[in-house]
Design a protein around this motif. Structure first.
Motif, PDB file in Angstrom:
ATOM      1  N   GLY A  39     -19.817  -8.272   1.779  1.00 42.54           N
ATOM      2  CA  GLY A  39     -18.962  -9.457   1.844  1.00 42.54           C
ATOM      3  C   GLY A  39     -19.539 -10.662   1.102  1.00 42.54           C
ATOM      4  O   GLY A  39     -20.744 -10.903   1.143  1.00 42.54           O
ATOM      5  N   GLY A  40     -18.676 -11.360   0.389  1.00 48.14           N
ATOM      6  CA  GLY A  40     -19.047 -12.648  -0.188  1.00 48.14           C
ATOM      7  C   GLY A  40     -19.968 -12.635  -1.396  1.00 48.14           C
ATOM      8  O   GLY A  40     -20.532 -13.662  -1.755  1.00 48.14           O
ATOM      9  N   GLY A  42     -19.081 -11.626  -4.599  1.00 52.36           N
ATOM     10  CA  GLY A  42     -18.430 -11.919  -5.881  1.00 52.36           C
ATOM     11  C   GLY A  42     -17.383 -10.905  -6.325  1.00 52.36           C
ATOM     12  O   GLY A  42     -16.987 -10.902  -7.490  1.00 52.36           O
ATOM     13  N   LYS A  43     -16.895 -10.068  -5.412  1.00 58.64           N
ATOM     14  CA  LYS A  43     -15.897  -9.062  -5.785  1.00 58.64           C
ATOM     15  C   LYS A  43     -14.629  -9.710  -6.336  1.00 58.64           C
ATOM     16  O   LYS A  43     -14.132  -9.330  -7.390  1.00 58.64           O
ATOM     17  CB  LYS A  43     -15.528  -8.187  -4.573  1.00 58.64           C
ATOM     18  N   THR A  44     -14.109 -10.683  -5.580  1.00 66.24           N
ATOM     19  CA  THR A  44     -12.869 -11.333  -6.008  1.00 66.24           C
ATOM     20  C   THR A  44     -13.096 -12.103  -7.313  1.00 66.24           C
ATOM     21  O   THR A  44     -12.257 -12.073  -8.223  1.00 66.24           O
ATOM     22  CB  THR A  44     -12.365 -12.278  -4.893  1.00 66.24           C
ATOM     23  N   THR A  45     -14.247 -12.751  -7.410  1.00 69.25           N
ATOM     24  CA  THR A  45     -14.577 -13.515  -8.615  1.00 69.25           C
ATOM     25  C   THR A  45     -14.578 -12.611  -9.851  1.00 69.25           C
ATOM     26  O   THR A  45     -13.962 -12.937 -10.873  1.00 69.25           O
ATOM     27  CB  THR A  45     -15.977 -14.159  -8.441  1.00 69.25           C
ATOM     28  N   ASN A 276     -25.210 -10.651  -9.422  1.00 70.57           N
ATOM     29  CA  ASN A 276     -24.615 -11.994  -9.385  1.00 70.57           C
ATOM     30  C   ASN A 276     -25.599 -13.013  -8.816  1.00 70.57           C
ATOM     31  O   ASN A 276     -26.567 -12.652  -8.148  1.00 70.57           O
ATOM     32  CB  ASN A 276     -23.332 -11.951  -8.538  1.00 70.57           C
ATOM     33  N   ARG A 277     -25.314 -14.273  -9.092  1.00 76.25           N
ATOM     34  CA  ARG A 277     -26.022 -15.406  -8.502  1.00 76.25           C
ATOM     35  C   ARG A 277     -27.509 -15.449  -8.829  1.00 76.25           C
ATOM     36  O   ARG A 277     -28.343 -15.759  -7.992  1.00 76.25           O
ATOM     37  CB  ARG A 277     -25.812 -15.442  -6.988  1.00 76.25           C
ATOM     38  N   PRO A 319     -25.338 -15.813 -13.753  1.00 76.12           N
ATOM     39  CA  PRO A 319     -26.139 -16.867 -13.114  1.00 76.12           C
ATOM     40  C   PRO A 319     -25.425 -17.536 -11.945  1.00 76.12           C
ATOM     41  O   PRO A 319     -24.196 -17.483 -11.836  1.00 76.12           O
ATOM     42  CB  PRO A 319     -26.353 -17.868 -14.254  1.00 76.12           C
ATOM     43  N   LEU A 321     -23.807 -20.476 -10.470  1.00 72.54           N
ATOM     44  CA  LEU A 321     -23.145 -21.619 -11.119  1.00 72.54           C
ATOM     45  C   LEU A 321     -23.215 -22.847 -10.222  1.00 72.54           C
ATOM     46  O   LEU A 321     -23.543 -22.735  -9.037  1.00 72.54           O
ATOM     47  CB  LEU A 321     -21.693 -21.260 -11.455  1.00 72.54           C
ATOM     48  N   VAL A 325     -16.173 -20.607  -7.898  1.00 70.85           N
ATOM     49  CA  VAL A 325     -15.297 -20.172  -8.983  1.00 70.85           C
ATOM     50  C   VAL A 325     -13.855 -20.178  -8.482  1.00 70.85           C
ATOM     51  O   VAL A 325     -13.411 -19.257  -7.797  1.00 70.85           O
ATOM     52  CB  VAL A 325     -15.702 -18.770  -9.483  1.00 70.85           C
TER      53      VAL A 325
HETATM   54  N1  LIG Z   1     -22.134 -16.849  -9.811  1.00 68.84           N
HETATM   55  C1  LIG Z   1     -21.614 -17.650  -8.890  1.00 68.84           C
HETATM   56  N2  LIG Z   1     -21.954 -18.954  -8.835  1.00 68.84           N
HETATM   57  C2  LIG Z   1     -21.431 -19.784  -7.917  1.00 68.84           C
HETATM   58  N3  LIG Z   1     -20.541 -19.404  -6.985  1.00 68.84           N
HETATM   59  C3  LIG Z   1     -20.157 -18.108  -6.980  1.00 68.84           C
HETATM   60  C4  LIG Z   1     -20.659 -17.165  -7.918  1.00 68.84           C
HETATM   61  N4  LIG Z   1     -20.088 -15.966  -7.667  1.00 68.84           N
HETATM   62  C5  LIG Z   1     -19.266 -16.145  -6.620  1.00 68.84           C
HETATM   63  N5  LIG Z   1     -19.301 -17.425  -6.195  1.00 68.84           N
HETATM   64  C6  LIG Z   1     -18.582 -18.012  -5.065  1.00 68.84           C
HETATM   65  O1  LIG Z   1     -19.004 -17.314  -3.896  1.00 68.84           O
HETATM   66  C7  LIG Z   1     -17.934 -17.159  -2.983  1.00 68.84           C
HETATM   67  C8  LIG Z   1     -17.717 -15.692  -2.670  1.00 68.84           C
HETATM   68  O2  LIG Z   1     -17.280 -15.035  -3.837  1.00 68.84           O
HETATM   69  P1  LIG Z   1     -16.071 -13.973  -3.780  1.00 68.84           P
HETATM   70  O3  LIG Z   1     -14.950 -14.501  -2.997  1.00 68.84           O
HETATM   71  O4  LIG Z   1     -15.806 -13.533  -5.173  1.00 68.84           O
HETATM   72  O5  LIG Z   1     -16.802 -12.812  -2.973  1.00 68.84           O
HETATM   73  P2  LIG Z   1     -16.153 -11.481  -2.363  1.00 68.84           P
HETATM   74  O6  LIG Z   1     -17.166 -10.416  -2.571  1.00 68.84           O
HETATM   75  O7  LIG Z   1     -14.807 -11.263  -2.918  1.00 68.84           O
HETATM   76  O8  LIG Z   1     -16.061 -11.867  -0.830  1.00 68.84           O
HETATM   77  P3  LIG Z   1     -15.261 -11.071   0.337  1.00 68.84           P
HETATM   78  O9  LIG Z   1     -16.143  -9.929   0.694  1.00 68.84           O
HETATM   79  O10 LIG Z   1     -15.149 -12.092   1.397  1.00 68.84           O
HETATM   80  O11 LIG Z   1     -13.953 -10.654  -0.247  1.00 68.84           O
HETATM   81  C9  LIG Z   1     -16.736 -17.817  -3.625  1.00 68.84           C
HETATM   82  O12 LIG Z   1     -16.607 -19.112  -3.145  1.00 68.84           O
HETATM   83  C10 LIG Z   1     -17.092 -17.827  -5.113  1.00 68.84           C
HETATM   84  O13 LIG Z   1     -16.460 -18.878  -5.813  1.00 68.84           O
END
Ligand SMILES: Nc1ncnc2c1ncn2[C@@H]1O[C@H](COP(=O)(O)OP(=O)(O)OP(=O)(O)O)[C@@H](O)[C@H]1O
Ligand SMILES: [Mg+2]
Length: 340
Positions: A39-40, A42-45, A276-277, A319, A321, A325
């Motif tokens: 979870g969280g 960056g999948k959706t990103t 990521n990150r 990186p 950010l 996003v």
């Molecule tokens: N490289 C990055 N730099 C800064 N913020 C980031 C980065 N990648 C993702 N985020 C932020 O981190 C948060 C979680 O990302 P995201 O929603 O893509 O995760 P997810 O894997 O889809 O989460 P979930 O499991 O809840 O669906 C979001 O607010 C996103 O904007």
């Protein structure tokens, strides 16, 4: 003439490698794209950034989610929940499936069948209670989700389908449910088929005409086909690209490794890992607080670990950010980092 500066190790390490773009170019048949991970992370990103990049390459893309959390609405800054495919920009559509609504449609379908079958105007109260109870079952939600995914993939005419997946545990759960359902329905179908043979023999002996078409058997085969086509996509080596999203943290890497083993057991073809990150290395040359320096040190260790264990399976580093996003300009920036 200015001499080209040799790229530093950190720059190549952090640049969104073009590997990912090369993978997409080399495998145009992999039209179902998924980003999995805890979870969280960056999948959706990455789903949104990939959809953006592919759309810019002139491909028709649908990015969709079955998550009631409505994360695509957040990242595209548009309310798209339960609205079918919503056009975001040229070549790009996004869709958030309202599983609850599908369950309600199911219920209505069942009521209609009962009314038709018994010639009733109203469904009797005790049967209505039963329908309500059945809808609270997780299995009902899953089959509603399976169904809508199959509908989307069967009906659309997109070049690419990008699944914005739920966190790993759930994705694995769906996958395992698909296998369990499949085996279970397989057994029942088989029994039913055997029974039908007996019925036919018995009917012939009694010189009856054809036995009525076996509705139950038909229904079972229908469900089985739909579940199979949903899980088949996930495990199709030719047409599916499944990427794991990780961050350079020990616990995440340990959990991801376990999940990857489970996915492999369900025959999900893993296309690579995206890290990521990653804290930008240039921070090291600035005056940064000790805690940040420590975190960077920790990340360096984990990045080394990733390099030695996953090696060429790593297809990108993104990186950390300075902000979340959301919105197309930020999505474009991530797409640039991912695909160059
Ligand atoms: N490289 C990055 N730099 C800064 N913020 C980031 C980065 N990648 C993702 N985020 C932020 O981190 C948060 C979680 O990302 P995201 O929603 O893509 O995760 P997810 O894997 O889809 O989460 P979930 O499991 O809840 O669906 C979001 O607010 C996103 O904007
Ligand atoms: Mg998400």
């Amino acid at each position: 003439m200015v001499a080209q500066q040799a790229p530093t190790v950190s720059a190549t390490q952090l640049s969104g490698t073009t590997d990912l773009a090369a993978i997409f170019r080399a495998h145009p048949e992999r039209r179902y794209v998924m980003f999995g991970g805890k979870g969280g992370l960056g999948k959706t990103t990455f789903s949104a950034a990939t959809a953006f990049w592919l759309a810019k390459q002139g491909k028709r893309v649908l990015v969709f989610s079955v998550d009631p959390q409505a994360s695509l609405s957040d990242i595209f800054q548009q309310d798209i929940f339960g609205k079918g495919p919503v056009n975001i920009m040229d070549n790009l559509w996004a869709q958030e499936i309202d599983a609850d609504r599908h369950i309600k449609e199911y219920q209505e379908e069942i009521r209609q069948k009962i009314r038709d079958m018994y010639g009733l105007d109203e469904v009797p109260a005790e049967i209505e209670d039963y329908i309500q109870a059945a809808s609270a079952e997780p299995a009902m939600e899953e089959s509603a989700i399976f169904d809508s995914v199959v509908d989307i993939v069967n009906q659309g005419d997109y070049d690419y389908y990008i699944y914005d997946l739920v966190p790993l545990g759930h994705a694995l759960y769906y996958l395992s449910m698909a296998k369990v359902y499949d085996e279970w329905i397989g057994k029942i179908t088989h029994l039913r088929e055997e029974m039908r043979e007996y019925e036919e023999v018995a009917a012939r002996m009694k010189r009856q005409k054809e036995v009525d078409e076996d509705q139950i058997l038909g229904e079972l085969q229908y469900i089985r086909n739909r579940i199979n086509s949903a899980s088949r996509i996930l495990t199709d080596k030719e047409r599916t690209a499944f990427f794991f999203v990780v961050i350079p943290e020990q616990m995440i890497l340990i959990d991801t490794k376990k999940a990857a083993e489970l996915f492999a057991r369900f025959d999900v073809p893993i296309g690579g890992y995206i890290v990521n990150r990653v804290l930008p290395e240039e921070l090291a040359s600035q005056k940064v607080p000790a805690y940040l320096r420590n975190r960077m040190e920790m990340q360096r260790g984990q990045l080394e670990e990733i390099r030695s264990t996953l090696g060429s399976q790593v297809v990108g580093h993104i990186p950390e950010l300075e902000r979340d996003v959301t919105g197309l300009p930020m999505i474009e920036r991530v797409a640039q980092l991912l695909y160059g």
